[in-house]
Scaffold this motif. Structure first.
Motif: not given
Length: 440
Positions: A1-24
């Motif tokens: 499976m080819k990894f695409k950065l502009n995939n909306r699920y990937v963007r959601w995952g990155i956003t969720a990770f950044l929010v959790i990291a910022a909260s910690i």
């Protein structure tokens, strides 16, 4: 499976990770800030020689530029030496050697002056301390004999103070070993700071040798991170910060040197005791804006009074002389040397000295004014830009007597003279009662 950065699920995952990291991170900053402070303090302790080196290089840069541009380059031009890389390297090396020599000579001169002039004054104060105490005691006895009621009050106060002092000494005697240990550690810390300063001076030579390269790297980084216009603004702001800082500090040093010399001349003519020591105190404390002359005058006046308390007019004459010197510095000498390097009013000068002095002590009192001047200029530029976008004037005087602003223009609460037509073409000079009622 080819990894695409502009995939909306990937963007959601990155956003969720950044929010959790910022909260910690936020949680850790709130509840474990002491650990972060300790780590920062430890890192600053390790990097202290580098900080000393950067600060020293920054302060020595104007001297190096002067030596290269005004002395060495003209000499090479007169001698017919062509502009080559070898000439540039030779000029830089000679300039650094001369600058370092002047810096070391300045420090050596200050230390020599302290040893040859100030140390004998301090030794004289210590040697004559008993006689000074006797003179003060005679003056106190004379005052108490002339005012018996005041004498009784002073006696009761001294008895109470002596009891408190005795209790304090009784508590201090068991902790003598701890006190000796603390003093020893303080002495070791002073030696560590001196060693860091020596290492920092060596680092500053390397920084001076490649200062254009470091400046080029900083500009390269700015243009890589920002758009061209934004990067240009960042570079201009850094240049303004440099001009404000170096202009204020160099001007204040020259101003304080002149004030110290004038104080020495005046105290020598008045035959003030310990004229050199007092002039040094006045000159050094004058580096602190506004409060400096008074901070230096108080201990100097006490010293003059202790030396000869039977002639208190000597202390009064000295206080008047320092007051006149401070007025001369604040109204004539200071503006001539410093000019409008800060652009701050008296209130903001006092505010910056008080605020930064409370945070960083004496160093904060010295550098607080240029730091706040930079912050003040930045806020003023932002506010002016926002007002210009709304087609409103930027002069503060235009807003002093207004009640509100509507489509018709300014409505004043207090009538005043007609405004100039500079940048308020759409602002009426007067608003009649009829128009005001219609607006309401």
């Amino acid at each position: 499976m080819k990894f695409k950065l502009n995939n909306r699920y990937v963007r959601w995952g990155i956003t969720a990770f950044l929010v959790i990291a910022a909260s910690i991170t936020f949680y850790y900053l709130i509840f474990h800030s002491s650990n972060i402070t300790d780590k920062i303090s430890a890192a600053m302790g390790i990097l202290l020689p580098v900080v000393f080196g950067l600060v020293t290089a920054y302060l020595l840069t104007p001297i190096l530029n002067f030596m290269e541009g005004r002395v060495l380059v003209p000499i090479c031009e007169k001698c017919g030496i062509k502009a080559t890389k070898q000439r540039k390297k030779a000029i830089r090396g000679i300039g650094i050697l001369v600058t370092a020599f002047l810096f070391v000579a300045l420090i050596y001169g200050l230390i020599s002056m302290l040893i040859s002039q100030i140390v004998p004054s301090v030794q004289g104060i210590i040697a004559n301390f008993d006689s000074y105490i006797s003179n003060v005691s005679q003056w106190i006895n004379q005052v108490l004999d002339d005012n018996p009621e005041f004498g009784d009050y002073v006696s009761r106060t001294l008895d109470k103070f002596s009891e408190q002092m005795e209790d304090w000494l009784n508590h201090m005697i068991p902790g003598t070993a701890t006190l000796i240990k603390t003093v020893s550690l303080s002495f070791i810390n002073v030696l560590d700071v001196l060693w860091d300063f020596v290492i920092g001076f060596i680092i500053s030579i390397y920084v001076l040798a490649s200062k254009e390269h470091f400046a080029g790297q900083a500009k390269k980084l700015a243009y890589a991170m920002f758009e061209k216009e934004t990067a240009n603004k960042v570079i201009r702001n850094f240049r303004f910060t440099h001009r404000t800082f170096i202009g204020f500090l160099s001007g204040k040093l020259v101003d304080s040197l002149i004030i110290g010399i004038l104080c020495f001349i005046g105290t020598s003519l008045m035959k003030t005791p310990y004229a050199i020591l007092i002039s040094l105190i006045i000159g050094v404390t004058n580096i602190i804006p506004f409060f400096g002359p008074f901070l230096g005058a108080i201990p100097s006046a006490i010293l003059i009074f202790v030396v000869d308390p039977m002639h208190p007019l000597n202390c009064v004459y000295f206080a008047l002389f320092v007051l006149a010197l401070q007025q001369f510095d604040g109204n004539i000498l200071g503006p001539k040397i410093l000019g409008s390097s800060t652009g701050l009013t008296g209130f903001w000068v006092i505010f910056s000295i008080t605020f930064f002095g409370g945070l960083f002590g004496v160093v904060g009192m010295i550098v607080g004014v240029p730091i706040f001047a930079i912050f003040y200029a930045a806020v003023r530029a932002i506010v002016s830009a926002m007002l210009e976008n709304k087609d409103l004037p930027t002069e503060t005087a235009q807003y002093e007597n207004i009640d509100y602003i509507d489509k018709a223009g300014f409505h004043e609460t207090i009538p005043k003279a007609k405004r100039s037509h500079g940048n308020q073409k759409n602002i009426p000079e007067e608003t009649s009662d009829k128009e005001e009622d219609t607006t309401k």
